[in-house]
Enzyme design. Structure first.
Site, PDB file in Angstrom:
ATOM      1  N   TYR A  57       0.819  -1.215   0.000  1.00  0.00           N
ATOM      2  CA  TYR A  57       0.000   0.000   0.000  1.00  0.00           C
ATOM      3  C   TYR A  57       0.851   1.263   0.000  1.00  0.00           C
ATOM      4  O   TYR A  57       0.558   2.229  -0.702  1.00  0.00           O
ATOM      5  CB  TYR A  57      -0.915   0.011   1.221  1.00  0.00           C
ATOM      6  CG  TYR A  57      -1.872  -1.160   1.305  1.00  0.00           C
ATOM      7  CD1 TYR A  57      -2.284  -1.868   0.177  1.00  0.00           C
ATOM      8  CD2 TYR A  57      -2.380  -1.564   2.541  1.00  0.00           C
ATOM      9  CE1 TYR A  57      -3.159  -2.926   0.264  1.00  0.00           C
ATOM     10  CE2 TYR A  57      -3.270  -2.624   2.641  1.00  0.00           C
ATOM     11  CZ  TYR A  57      -3.648  -3.310   1.508  1.00  0.00           C
ATOM     12  OH  TYR A  57      -4.521  -4.358   1.603  1.00  0.00           O
ATOM     13  N   LYS A  96     -17.759   1.687   2.223  1.00  0.00           N
ATOM     14  CA  LYS A  96     -18.516   1.870   3.457  1.00  0.00           C
ATOM     15  C   LYS A  96     -18.229   0.704   4.414  1.00  0.00           C
ATOM     16  O   LYS A  96     -17.935  -0.408   3.958  1.00  0.00           O
ATOM     17  CB  LYS A  96     -20.009   1.996   3.153  1.00  0.00           C
ATOM     18  CG  LYS A  96     -20.641   0.762   2.478  1.00  0.00           C
ATOM     19  CD  LYS A  96     -21.001  -0.321   3.489  1.00  0.00           C
ATOM     20  CE  LYS A  96     -21.445  -1.578   2.856  1.00  0.00           C
ATOM     21  NZ  LYS A  96     -21.514  -2.687   3.810  1.00  0.00           N
ATOM     22  N   ARG A 164     -15.433 -11.325   7.501  1.00  0.00           N
ATOM     23  CA  ARG A 164     -16.494 -10.617   8.219  1.00  0.00           C
ATOM     24  C   ARG A 164     -16.879 -11.294   9.527  1.00  0.00           C
ATOM     25  O   ARG A 164     -17.680 -10.770  10.291  1.00  0.00           O
ATOM     26  CB  ARG A 164     -17.704 -10.448   7.302  1.00  0.00           C
ATOM     27  CG  ARG A 164     -17.497  -9.388   6.246  1.00  0.00           C
ATOM     28  CD  ARG A 164     -18.573  -9.407   5.187  1.00  0.00           C
ATOM     29  NE  ARG A 164     -18.448 -10.560   4.305  1.00  0.00           N
ATOM     30  CZ  ARG A 164     -19.235 -10.780   3.249  1.00  0.00           C
ATOM     31  NH1 ARG A 164     -20.211  -9.925   2.968  1.00  0.00           N
ATOM     32  NH2 ARG A 164     -19.039 -11.836   2.476  1.00  0.00           N
TER      33      ARG A 164
END
Length: 354
Positions: A57, A96, A164
Site C-alpha cells: 500500500y 462503506k 467478516r
C-alpha cells in the site's frame, strides 16, 4: 484523456473487481496501479485490468501516477489506510463504512480537512434514482403522513473463514449489512434518531454478531424497524408505510447495474407498479467523487443523498456547494456511524440472542 484522474486501488476485493473497476469505463478516471496484502494477488488483478502492480500500500502511495485511491480493504483497516492516503496527498473514495465507529470517522474527516483533500465514503446505494422517486412520492403525499419505515438487508450464511467473522478486522453483520437499513432510516426520517431498543444474534463459532434488529424513533415520532444479518435468505428492501398507503422498494441497496427497479405503491383499493430506469449506482458514486476532486460537483451529487429538503424545494443550492456540500456528506457519514454505535450499544445491553 490527458486530464483523466489517475486511480490507485488499495485492496483487491471482489467488489472492486465486480463493480468499481467496471464503473471506471467511460468515466473521467482510469486505473493506474493496484496494491494488495498479497503481491501475487495484486499482480494478477493488475494484469486482468491493465494496470501496474505494487508490492504494498505504501509503495502505491509513493507513485507519481496516482492522484486518488479507492480503499477496499477489510472494514477494520478503512480508517488507517484512508488516513495514510490523505497524508500522502491523495484524494480517497473509501468503501462503506468509513470507520468502525463515529470517533474514528471524525478523525478521518479531520485528517482530510488538514490535508485539503477529498474523502468520501462510498455510500453508493443513495446514488440510484429509485430513492429520489420514493422521496418525491413521500413529499407529494402519495401515502399520506409517514408512520413507519421498515428496512432489511441480509445475506445467507457466510463461509466460516470469511473475514467478516473476525472482530479484529472490523467484522460483524452490523457494520457490513446493518449499515444499509440504518442509512435508509437516515435518508427518510427526521433527525435526531433515537434507538429505542435493539437485539443481536451471535454464533458461538465467531466473535462478532451475525444478525440483529433495532427499533428507532425519529424527531417527528415516526418509528423505524431495522433487520440485518448473515443468517437469512437474501433480502435488500425498505418500505415507507403511511396513513393512506405504502411504498415498497425491493433490491433497494444492492441493485445490479442492469436491474430495472419496480416501485410498488400500495393504496387501499389498488397497487400501482412503477418501473424505473436501470442505473449503475457505483458509477453514480464514482462520478460524484470525481466531481468533488475536480471542484465541479453539483450539490446533490456530492451530497449523494435524496435530500428531503431539496425534494421539497427548501434547500438553497448556493448554500450547499463546494466545501459546505462535502461537509454535508461528512456529517451524514458521521450520523450513520453514530447511529450504528447506538444500535451496537443497545444490542449489547440487551444481551446476545443465540
Amino acid at each position: 484523456m490527458a486530464d483523466d484522474i489517475r486511480i490507485g486501488l488499495i485492496g483487491c476485493s471482489s467488489i472492486a473487481a465486480r463493480r468499481f473497476v467496471p464503473a471506471l469505463a467511460g468515466s473521467t478516471a482510469r486505473l493506474t496501479a493496484v496494491a494488495a496484502r498479497d503481491p501475487a494477488r495484486a499482480a494478477a488483478f493488475a494484469a486482468r485490468f491493465g494496470a501496474a502492480s505494487t508490492t504494498g500500500y505504501r509503495e502505491l502511495l509513493a507513485r507519481d501516477d496516482v492522484d486518488a485511491v479507492y480503499v477496499s480493504v477489510p472494514t477494520g483497516r478503512h480508517a488507517a489506510e484512508t488516513r495514510a492516503a490523505l497524508a500522502a496527498g491523495r484524494h480517497v473514495l473509501v468503501e462503506k463504512p468509513l470507520a468502525v465507529d463515529a470517533a474514528e470517522g471524525a478523525s478521518v474527516l479531520a485528517a482530510a480537512r488538514r490535508a485539503g483533500r477529498v474523502v468520501m465514503e462510498n455510500r453508493m446505494f443513495v446514488h440510484h434514482g429509485q430513492h429520489r422517486v420514493a422521496a418525491e412520492l413521500l413529499a407529494d403525499g402519495a401515502i399520506g403522513e409517514l408512520r413507519v419505515l421498515g428496512a432489511a438487508m441480509a445475506v445467507p450464511p457466510l463461509p466460516a473463514d470469511d473475514i467478516r467473522h473476525r472482530a479484529d478486522l472490523g467484522g460483524g453483520a452490523l457494520l457490513d449489512v446493518g449499515y444499509y437499513p440504518a442509512h435508509a432510516a437516515l435518508l427518510h426520517l427526521a433527525a435526531p434518531l433515537e434507538v429505542v431498543g435493539a437485539t443481536r444474534r451471535t454464533d458461538p463459532r465467531y466473535d462478532v454478531e451475525v444478525g440483529g434488529a433495532a427499533l428507532l424513533r425519529d424527531a417527528a415520532g415516526v418509528d423505524a424497524h431495522l433487520t440485518y444479518g448473515f443468517a437469512h435468505a437474501y433480502r435488500s428492501r425498505y418500505e415507507l408505510w403511511g396513513e393512506r398507503g405504502r411504498l415498497v422498494l425491493e433490491r433497494a441497496f444492492t441493485p445490479a447495474a442492469g436491474w430495472q427497479p419496480v416501485l410498488r405503491l400500495h393504496r387501499q383499493d389498488r397497487v400501482e407498479l412503477r418501473t424505473l430506469p436501470a442505473e449503475d449506482h457505483f458509477r453514480g458514486a464514482l462520478d460524484a467523487f470525481l466531481a468533488a476532486v475536480r471542484g465541479e460537483a453539483d450539490p446533490a451529487a456530492v451530497r449523494g443523498e435524496a435530500d428531503p429538503a431539496a425534494v421539497r424545494g427548501e434547500a438553497d443550492p448556493a448554500a450547499v456547494r463546494g466545501e459546505a456540500d462535502l461537509a454535508a456528506h461528512g456529517a451524514r457519514t458521521l450520523a450513520g456511524l453514530a447511529l450504528l454505535d447506538a444500535i451496537r450499544a443497545a444490542g449489547h445491553r440487551a444481551g446476545p440472542d443465540r
